[in-house]
Design a protein around this motif. Structure first.
Motif, PDB file in Angstrom:
ATOM      1  N   THR A  54      17.925  16.837   5.377  1.00 10.94           N
ATOM      2  CA  THR A  54      18.610  16.748   6.660  1.00 10.94           C
ATOM      3  C   THR A  54      17.619  16.521   7.792  1.00 10.94           C
ATOM      4  O   THR A  54      17.896  15.792   8.747  1.00 10.94           O
ATOM      5  CB  THR A  54      19.415  18.035   6.910  1.00 10.94           C
ATOM      6  N   THR A  55      16.451  17.142   7.686  1.00 15.87           N
ATOM      7  CA  THR A  55      15.401  16.935   8.671  1.00 15.87           C
ATOM      8  C   THR A  55      14.043  17.140   8.013  1.00 15.87           C
ATOM      9  O   THR A  55      13.921  17.881   7.039  1.00 15.87           O
ATOM     10  CB  THR A  55      15.558  17.895   9.871  1.00 15.87           C
ATOM     11  N   ARG A  56      13.050  16.438   8.535  1.00 14.30           N
ATOM     12  CA  ARG A  56      11.672  16.606   8.061  1.00 14.30           C
ATOM     13  C   ARG A  56      10.749  16.516   9.273  1.00 14.30           C
ATOM     14  O   ARG A  56      10.917  15.650  10.134  1.00 14.30           O
ATOM     15  CB  ARG A  56      11.295  15.524   7.046  1.00 14.30           C
ATOM     16  N   LYS A 102      23.309  21.174  14.095  1.00 12.64           N
ATOM     17  CA  LYS A 102      23.565  19.738  13.933  1.00 12.64           C
ATOM     18  C   LYS A 102      24.599  19.492  12.840  1.00 12.64           C
ATOM     19  O   LYS A 102      25.495  18.654  12.992  1.00 12.64           O
ATOM     20  CB  LYS A 102      22.266  19.024  13.591  1.00 12.64           C
ATOM     21  N   VAL A 103      24.499  20.230  11.742  1.00 10.19           N
ATOM     22  CA  VAL A 103      25.473  20.078  10.654  1.00 10.19           C
ATOM     23  C   VAL A 103      26.859  20.465  11.147  1.00 10.19           C
ATOM     24  O   VAL A 103      27.863  19.810  10.818  1.00 10.19           O
ATOM     25  CB  VAL A 103      25.046  20.931   9.438  1.00 10.19           C
ATOM     26  N   VAL A 104      26.949  21.528  11.940  1.00 11.52           N
ATOM     27  CA  VAL A 104      28.238  21.946  12.483  1.00 11.52           C
ATOM     28  C   VAL A 104      28.816  20.861  13.386  1.00 11.52           C
ATOM     29  O   VAL A 104      29.997  20.498  13.290  1.00 11.52           O
ATOM     30  CB  VAL A 104      28.089  23.263  13.266  1.00 11.52           C
ATOM     31  N   PHE A 155      14.047  20.252   5.300  1.00 12.32           N
ATOM     32  CA  PHE A 155      15.175  21.182   5.227  1.00 12.32           C
ATOM     33  C   PHE A 155      16.390  20.379   4.794  1.00 12.32           C
ATOM     34  O   PHE A 155      16.825  19.454   5.483  1.00 12.32           O
ATOM     35  CB  PHE A 155      15.399  21.829   6.590  1.00 12.32           C
ATOM     36  N   ASP A 156      16.944  20.701   3.632  1.00 11.47           N
ATOM     37  CA  ASP A 156      17.989  19.906   3.003  1.00 11.47           C
ATOM     38  C   ASP A 156      19.298  20.687   2.964  1.00 11.47           C
ATOM     39  O   ASP A 156      19.461  21.606   2.160  1.00 11.47           O
ATOM     40  CB  ASP A 156      17.545  19.518   1.586  1.00 11.47           C
ATOM     41  N   LEU A 157      20.237  20.322   3.835  1.00  7.27           N
ATOM     42  CA  LEU A 157      21.567  20.922   3.858  1.00  7.27           C
ATOM     43  C   LEU A 157      22.629  19.909   3.443  1.00  7.27           C
ATOM     44  O   LEU A 157      23.798  20.047   3.792  1.00  7.27           O
ATOM     45  CB  LEU A 157      21.885  21.457   5.259  1.00  7.27           C
ATOM     46  N   SER A 158      22.232  18.901   2.688  1.00  6.71           N
ATOM     47  CA  SER A 158      23.137  17.805   2.351  1.00  6.71           C
ATOM     48  C   SER A 158      23.955  18.099   1.101  1.00  6.71           C
ATOM     49  O   SER A 158      23.747  19.097   0.407  1.00  6.71           O
ATOM     50  CB  SER A 158      22.334  16.512   2.167  1.00  6.71           C
ATOM     51  N   TYR A 228      21.579  22.453  -6.273  1.00 10.31           N
ATOM     52  CA  TYR A 228      21.085  21.312  -5.508  1.00 10.31           C
ATOM     53  C   TYR A 228      21.759  21.241  -4.143  1.00 10.31           C
ATOM     54  O   TYR A 228      21.216  20.669  -3.195  1.00 10.31           O
ATOM     55  CB  TYR A 228      21.257  19.996  -6.278  1.00 10.31           C
ATOM     56  N   ASP A 229      22.952  21.810  -4.034  1.00 13.41           N
ATOM     57  CA  ASP A 229      23.626  21.960  -2.746  1.00 13.41           C
ATOM     58  C   ASP A 229      23.551  23.437  -2.391  1.00 13.41           C
ATOM     59  O   ASP A 229      24.009  24.294  -3.164  1.00 13.41           O
ATOM     60  CB  ASP A 229      25.082  21.508  -2.866  1.00 13.41           C
TER      61      ASP A 229
END
Length: 328
Positions: A54-56, A102-104, A155-158, A228-229
Motif C-alpha cells: 500500500t505504501t513504501r 487512506k484505506v478508509v 506496509f501492505d494492507l491490500s 497474505y491479507d
C-alpha cells in the motif's frame, strides 16, 4: 515446455501454456491482474504472487534503531511524514496511521471494500498440478549501499482474490500464503496490530475460489492462506464430478481452547489459525546462516472454508488436528 518466468510492476500478466505437458515456475511481484491458462496436457504450475504494498518509504539509517523498537503506534499531531524518508519513531507511527486512514478514505462509500488484485488459474484438460501462493509484502528491507546501509519500509494492507479452475482430469491444487518478514519484529507487530484494530471489523477479506470440475481432484488448503491479507481470506471450494478430497494443513491457534479452534459443519468450517514468522530482532549488525539472531512473530487469524458439492462425492480431511468428515 519447462521453464521459469518472472514479472514485476505491471497492470496485467498472462501466461498461456501449450498442448503438451508444461512444467513452469512463475514469480509475480506487484501486478494487479494475473491470468494463468496451462492449456491441454498434464501440466504443473507453481505460482508465487507478491502483493503490491500500500505504501513504501525510505528509512533514515540514523533512525533505524529507534523505529524498529516501536511497540505501540500512537497517532501523532504532525499529520504528515517529514521529508522523503522516515527520520524518527514519530515519522514511522504517523506513516502507519496515515496509511490506515487512506484505506478508509478509498473504500467504496465506507463499505470496507478495497482495491483488489486478482489471480486466475485455469488448468484445462489433463491431470494437472497447481500450487498457488500469495505473499504479503509488509517488511523492512535492508540493502548495502556504497557507503552506508540503506533501508525502506513497506506496509501492505491490500487484498487479492484467487480463482482456480481445475477443469477435467484428476487434478491437484494447493493454496497457501505468507509474509516476507526479515527485520524489526516489534515495529511490524505494532503496525499490524494497529491496522487490525482500526480496520479488521469493517474490511472484506480476500476470497479464494477453487472449482473442481470433472475428475477425481485433490485440494490442499494450508492455514497460511489466511495471512497474505492482514484481514483474512475466505476459501470457497466447489466440488465437481468425481470423488474429490480436500486436505487441511497448517497450524491451529495454541492460545485458543481446543474445543474452539474448529467450528462449523459439512458446508462451512471456521478455523482459528496461527502462524509463526521468523524475523530478525535487530536490523543492524552482521548476520549469517550460522548466526541468525531471530525471534518469532506470532500471528493469529480466522480462516473460513466453505464447501459446496455439485455432483459426485466430496470428502474433506484434516491434518495436524484439523477436520475430518465426508459427504456420501
Amino acid at each position: 515446455m519447462n521453464g521459469k518466468i518472472s514479472a514485476a510492476n505491471g497492470d496485467r500478466f498472462a501466461y498461456y501454456g501449450t498442448e503438451q505437458d508444461d512444467d513452469v515456475d512463475i514469480d509475480i511481484d506487484g501486478v494487479g491482474e494475473v491470468t494463468i491458462d496451462t492449456g491441454a496436457g498434464d501440466d504443473t504450475v507453481a505460482l508465487t504472487v507478491k502483493q503490491e504494498p500500500t505504501t513504501r518509504v525510505d528509512v533514515d539509517p540514523q533512525a533505524i534503531r529507534d523505529i524498529i523498537a516501536t511497540e505501540v503506534i500512537n497517532k501523532v499531531s504532525s499529520g504528515e511524514v517529514s521529508g522523503e524518508q522516515l527520520a524518527s519513531q514519530e515519522d514511522f507511527e504517523q506513516l502507519v496511521v496515515d496509511t490506515v486512514e487512506k484505506v478508509v478514505e478509498e473504500s467504496v462509500s465506507g463499505s470496507g471494500k478495497r482495491e483488489r488484485a486478482s489471480v486466475t488459474v485455469n488448468t484445462g484438460a489433463g491431470d494437472d498440478v497447481a500450487d498457488v501462493k500469495v505473499v504479503n509484502t509488509t517488511a523492512f528491507d535492508a540493502e548495502q549501499a556504497v557507503n552506508q546501509n540503506a533501508y525502506s519500509f513497506a506496509f501492505d494492507l491490500s487484498a487479492t482474490d484467487v480463482v482456480i479452475d481445475l477443469g477435467e482430469g484428476a487434478d491437484e491444487a494447493t493454496v497457501s500464503g505468507g509474509m516476507s518478514l526479515l527485520y524489526g519484529r516489534k515495529a511490524i507487530e505494532a503496525a499490524l496490530d494497529y491496522a487490525h484494530d482500526a480496520l479488521g471489523a469493517t474490511l472484506e477479506a480476500s476470497r479464494i475460489s477453487i472449482n473442481g470440475g470433472a475428475g477425481d481432484d485433490t485440494i490442499f488448503v494450508d492455514t497460511s492462506a489466511a495471512y497474505y491479507d492482514l484481514f483474512g481470506a475466505d476459501v470457497h471450494i466447489a466440488a465437481g464430478d468425481g470423488f474429490d478430497r480436500t486436505h487441511l494443513t497448517g497450524e491451529l491457534a495454541e492460545a485458543v481452547d481446543v474445543a474452539d479452534r474448529i467450528s462449523g459443519n459439512l458446508a462451512r468450517l471456521d478455523l482459528k489459525t496461527q502462524a509463526e514468522v521468523q524475523v530478525f530482532e535487530e536490523i543492524l549488525g552482521h548476520f549469517t546462516d550460522e548466526n541468525p539472531v531471530t525471534a518469532a512473530l506470532a500471528l493469529r487469524q480466522t480462516l473460513e472454508i466453505n464447501m459446496v458439492r455439485r455432483r459426485g462425492r466430496h470428502r474433506p480431511s484434516g491434518q495436524q488436528g484439523a477436520y475430518r468428515a465426508g459427504w456420501q
